[in-house]
Design a protein around this motif. Sequence first.
Motif, PDB file in Angstrom:
ATOM      1  N   SER A 114      19.301  38.217  77.747  1.00 18.07           N
ATOM      2  CA  SER A 114      18.329  37.970  78.814  1.00 18.07           C
ATOM      3  C   SER A 114      18.220  39.190  79.717  1.00 18.07           C
ATOM      4  N   LEU A 115      19.347  39.786  80.038  1.00 15.07           N
ATOM      5  CA  LEU A 115      19.345  40.986  80.862  1.00 15.07           C
ATOM      6  C   LEU A 115      18.562  42.105  80.160  1.00 15.07           C
ATOM      7  N   GLY A 116      18.755  42.232  78.851  1.00 15.36           N
ATOM      8  CA  GLY A 116      18.046  43.250  78.086  1.00 15.36           C
ATOM      9  C   GLY A 116      16.539  43.057  78.093  1.00 15.36           C
ATOM     10  N   ALA A 117      16.094  41.799  78.179  1.00 17.68           N
ATOM     11  CA  ALA A 117      14.653  41.512  78.193  1.00 17.68           C
ATOM     12  C   ALA A 117      14.008  41.914  79.518  1.00 17.68           C
TER      13      ALA A 117
ATOM     14  N   GLU B 113       7.074  36.762  85.642  1.00 18.80           N
ATOM     15  CA  GLU B 113       7.988  36.036  84.768  1.00 18.80           C
ATOM     16  C   GLU B 113       8.090  36.711  83.407  1.00 18.80           C
ATOM     17  N   VAL B 114       9.316  36.779  82.910  1.00 15.63           N
ATOM     18  CA  VAL B 114       9.614  37.382  81.619  1.00 15.63           C
ATOM     19  C   VAL B 114      10.184  36.293  80.719  1.00 15.63           C
ATOM     20  N   ALA B 115       9.664  36.182  79.507  1.00 12.93           N
ATOM     21  CA  ALA B 115      10.124  35.154  78.573  1.00 12.93           C
ATOM     22  C   ALA B 115      11.559  35.424  78.130  1.00 12.93           C
ATOM     23  N   CYS B 116      12.279  34.360  77.892  1.00  9.48           N
ATOM     24  CA  CYS B 116      13.606  34.464  77.297  1.00  9.48           C
ATOM     25  C   CYS B 116      13.442  35.150  75.937  1.00  9.48           C
ATOM     26  N   PRO B 117      14.371  36.014  75.550  1.00 10.18           N
ATOM     27  CA  PRO B 117      14.222  36.683  74.257  1.00 10.18           C
ATOM     28  C   PRO B 117      14.450  35.761  73.054  1.00 10.18           C
TER      29      PRO B 117
ATOM     30  N   CYS C 113      13.736  29.132  73.036  1.00  8.43           N
ATOM     31  CA  CYS C 113      14.072  28.757  74.415  1.00  8.43           C
ATOM     32  C   CYS C 113      12.831  28.914  75.282  1.00  8.43           C
ATOM     33  N   LYS C 114      12.551  27.920  76.115  1.00 11.59           N
ATOM     34  CA  LYS C 114      11.352  27.967  76.973  1.00 11.59           C
ATOM     35  C   LYS C 114      11.647  28.495  78.380  1.00 11.59           C
ATOM     36  N   SER C 115      12.880  28.941  78.605  1.00  6.58           N
ATOM     37  CA  SER C 115      13.209  29.466  79.937  1.00  6.58           C
ATOM     38  C   SER C 115      12.537  30.815  80.154  1.00  6.58           C
ATOM     39  N   ARG C 116      12.441  31.186  81.418  1.00  3.44           N
ATOM     40  CA  ARG C 116      11.865  32.468  81.822  1.00  3.44           C
ATOM     41  C   ARG C 116      12.746  33.058  82.915  1.00  3.44           C
ATOM     42  N   LEU C 117      12.582  34.339  83.121  1.00  6.25           N
ATOM     43  CA  LEU C 117      13.275  35.027  84.202  1.00  6.25           C
ATOM     44  C   LEU C 117      12.224  35.424  85.227  1.00  6.25           C
ATOM     45  N   LYS C 118      12.313  34.845  86.408  1.00  5.65           N
ATOM     46  CA  LYS C 118      11.338  35.093  87.464  1.00  5.65           C
ATOM     47  C   LYS C 118      11.837  36.218  88.365  1.00  5.65           C
TER      48      LYS C 118
END
Length: 124
Positions: free
Chosen positions: A64-67, A90-94, A98-103
């Motif tokens: 996730s950090l890499g994305a 928002e960045v999609a989970c790699p 998984c439907k999570s995102r990083l805001k």
Amino acid sequence: MSTQNNESTAAGNVDDAFQLYDLRIEVVCPPGEPILCGAKQGDYFTLEGEMLYLPPGQGFSIYSLGAVLPLLAAKQRETHPNDWMSTDAEVACPDPHCKSRLKITRTGKRTFRHGEVTAVPLGG
């Protein structure tokens, strides 16, 4: 205080100040959807200058950090209002399952000085 690099001050010194946004990067996920990277809804880290901070006892997936990592330096800086970097947060989970995102949220501004963050002189 001026934030223009190379601007002369009254004393004839160069004002080498510049500003960066502090960022908060938080896991968000649609209700009821599983998060597959080991994170929980609301997990986060902050970025202040070049320093990344995690809350005590909380980890963060290296995938996730890499994305999100390639976008953070740009998100810290002023961008044109029409630039997608100004509006997309928002960045999609790699993991494609998984439907999570990083805001990414800009939380404030911090002033730095060129001479305190590099050995390379201005104009050099």
